[in-house]
Design an enzyme around this catalytic site. Structure first.
Site, PDB file in Angstrom:
ATOM      1  N   LYS A 243       0.964  -1.317  -0.080  1.00 24.76           N
ATOM      2  CA  LYS A 243       0.019  -0.122  -0.061  1.00 24.76           C
ATOM      3  C   LYS A 243       0.983   1.324   0.075  1.00 24.76           C
ATOM      4  O   LYS A 243       1.333   1.527   0.915  1.00 24.76           O
ATOM      5  CB  LYS A 243      -0.869  -0.149   1.160  1.00 24.76           C
TER       6      LYS A 243
ATOM      7  N   GLU B 294      10.402   1.532  10.078  1.00 23.19           N
ATOM      8  CA  GLU B 294      11.420   2.752  10.238  1.00 23.19           C
ATOM      9  C   GLU B 294      10.597   3.776  10.595  1.00 23.19           C
ATOM     10  O   GLU B 294       9.727   4.248   9.457  1.00 23.19           O
ATOM     11  CB  GLU B 294      12.148   2.842   8.860  1.00 23.19           C
TER      12      GLU B 294
ATOM     13  N   CYS C 126      13.707  11.017   6.364  1.00 21.85           N
ATOM     14  CA  CYS C 126      13.659  10.486   7.941  1.00 21.85           C
ATOM     15  C   CYS C 126      15.222  10.678   8.411  1.00 21.85           C
ATOM     16  O   CYS C 126      15.175  10.825   9.756  1.00 21.85           O
ATOM     17  CB  CYS C 126      13.266   9.085   7.946  1.00 21.85           C
TER      18      CYS C 126
ATOM     19  N   GLU D  96       9.746  16.482  15.534  1.00 24.26           N
ATOM     20  CA  GLU D  96       9.969  16.225  14.170  1.00 24.26           C
ATOM     21  C   GLU D  96       9.393  17.239  13.240  1.00 24.26           C
ATOM     22  O   GLU D  96       8.121  17.192  13.285  1.00 24.26           O
ATOM     23  CB  GLU D  96       9.944  14.971  13.772  1.00 24.26           C
TER      24      GLU D  96
END
Length: 543
Positions: free
Chosen positions: A207, A280, A314, A412
């Site tokens: 997906k 992750e 990331c 973040e």
């Protein structure tokens, strides 16, 4: 003097645009040139979906393509198809499966212009940053195309009774892997993660994010051309809260890349079914510039480390810890390079940074910057949106004087924003770099290699790069890559990146004598015999 009589606070002047615009070459392709009806029809052939959805380009907000949208029933059908095809694929010798990856490697490099256009249109990133995905996928395909047979070959082990017990470790595919891929690296974090799953004999139901689905569909089309059976690779599209849980509900193993919040939900869903999961997740990555660093090289490296893909990576750097003795010089050079970055949206090389991918990212970036400046941080560069270029452009931004209460200090951002912090003691810098719930990537800059390795070993992150930002560790496909703490579970790349898609099976063949009383021994005699045998094995240093 009452509050009503107090003089008004001086108005803060709005930051002005500073970054230049990259000129668009003559004859550059447009979205209509790239995303044609024939292309969409080819890429969606065989994709299950009874509904309709669409994706858009962040460069303008315009629609790129109409796409099939999956219902929960469609997801179940995709898993049925994949499961029916997986057994025959697993029976193909591993070297023949690996050959598919090597052919795919060549096709990706030969056809890279096609996918670079798609990546740019779907993510808004600059073309050179899109090429990082091509590089990463090619490296992964070559690595697992060459090394998969050795990673997966049967391994012999010393048995319970040497010579009498022959033990072989086999690696069996898990079955159908459910993969949920993010929007920020739609080639590398979709098919790049799927390659080791395929070569180890699994089928995959993926997906991808709908807004970047064309890139993943292009990769599927190319893998099929390289020899992968079409039914082994299923793609389902739709809203994350609808389709994502269905993928987790049917999968034999789950691979997820995305936010920490969603990763926790995925992990809970997998745990409820007792299936494995790799995650992750987020990062608030730090770069440490030590007192002996080459300031010019560190400033140039910081531009790459902080602003590649507009910071939507990331493993990109969001916190810069610079030794006080060189901090002013570093900030001056870093700011000059940052202000000179060219922004652009052309489907061509030349721009140093592109656009953010969505309204949510732009809102987070603007909120973090505005709050920090309002609470006293200094805007060294950037801090301004660029609607003259597109609805989601934002200049690369450097903040100084950021303190803990500010959201940008700990949250973040996932955008082109970095904060500078000064330090005088390396132990302090290491402690501050580690003082986060995240632990994905870090960077250390120094002229002393031994010193750099010493500092790196003290950082609680899955990867550390010395004198670079992120590319060397990530590009070293034989070494594991992943996060500590809230940055995830498991690893991609290397042996861990492929063995996670397998189940270890031990086959023990007992020969001549059983592991039980025999040759006329009663239980007590057998116990004494085994006791003596265990002592002898220890003395002989046999496992």
């Amino acid at each position: 003097m009452t509050d009503s009589q107090a003089p008004a606070a001086p108005l803060r002047s709005a930051p002005q645009p500073t970054n230049p615009v990259a000129p668009a070459p003559a004859g550059v392709r447009t979205a209509a040139d790239v995303v044609t009806p024939d292309l969409v029809a080819r890429l969606t052939r065989g994709v299950i979906g009874s509904g309709r959805t669409a994706n858009h380009t962040p460069f303008t907000g315009d629609k790129l393509a109409d796409l099939p949208e999956a219902t929960p029933e469609d997801v179940a059908e995709a898993f049925e198809r994949a499961r029916a095809a997986q057994g025959a694929w697993a029976a193909v010798p591993v070297r023949r499966r690996a050959a598919v990856l090597l052919r795919f490697h060549d096709l990706v490099l030969d056809r890279q212009a096609e996918v670079l256009d798609l990546i740019q249109l779907e993510t808004g990133k600059a073309r050179l940053h899109a090429h990082e995905e091509v590089q990463a996928v090619a490296v992964a395909a070559r690595h697992y195309g060459r090394k998969a047979p050795s990673y997966l070959r049967p391994k012999g082990h010393t048995g319970a009774m040497p010579t009498l017990t022959k033990v072989t470790e086999l690696r069996q595919p898990r079955g159908v892997v459910g993969q949920i891929a993010p929007w920020n690296y739609p080639l590398e974090l979709s098919v790049g993660d799927a390659l080791p799953a395929f070569v180890s004999g699994n089928a995959v139901v993926m997906k991808p994010d709908t807004e970047t689905a064309l890139t993943a569909l292009w990769a599927r089309d190319l893998l099929i051309e390289a020899g992968l059976p079409a039914e082994v690779f299923q793609i389902v599209l739709g809203e994350g809260p609808v389709v994502g849980p269905e993928v987790v509900r049917h999968a034999d193993y789950v691979s997820f890349t995305g936010s920490t919040r969603t990763g926790r939900e995925v992990a809970q869903g997998a745990a409820a079914r007792l299936v494995g999961v790799s995650l992750e997740l987020g990062g608030k990555n730090a770069m440490l510039v030590l007192a002996d660093a080459d300031v010019e090289k560190a400033a140039a490296g910081a531009v790459r480390a902080c602003f590649s893909s507009a910071g939507q990576l990331c493993i990109s750097i969001e916190r810069l810890y610079v030794h006080a003795s060189i901090a002013d010089e570093f900030v001056e050079r870093f700011a000059a390079r940052t202000k000179a970055m060219r922004l652009g949206s052309a489907l061509a090389y030349g721009a140093d940074m592109g656009s953010l991918v969505g309204e949510r990212q732009l809102e987070t970036v603007q909120r973090h910057v505005d709050e920090a400046v309002a609470k006293g941080a200094t805007l060294v560069a950037g801090g301004v949106a660029r609607p003259d270029l597109g609805p989601l452009f934002y200049e690369p931004t450097i903040l100084d004087g950021v303190e803990a209460p500010m959201a940008v200090c700990a949250e973040e951002t996932f955008g082109p924003v970095v904060s500078v912090y000064r330090f005088t003691d390396e132990d302090e810098a290491v402690d501050r770099a580690n003082a986060t719930s995240y632990g994905l990537n870090a960077s250390v800059w120094t002229k002393d290699a031994r010193r750099g390795h010493s500092v790196a070993a003290r950082l609680r992150t899955g990867t550390v790069n010395i004198n670079d930002g992120y590319a060397p560790a990530y590009g070293s496909a034989q070494a594991p890559m992943g996060g500590m703490k809230d940055s995830g579970l498991g690893r991609r790349h290397g042996s861990e990146g492929i063995l996670k898609y397998t189940e270890a099976q031990t086959v023990a063949h007992q020969r001549l004598l059983p592991m039980a009383p025999s040759l006329g021994m009663d239980d007590a005699q057998y116990a004494r015999f085994m006791t003596r045998s265990l002592k002898v094995l220890k003395a002989l240093r046999l496992r």
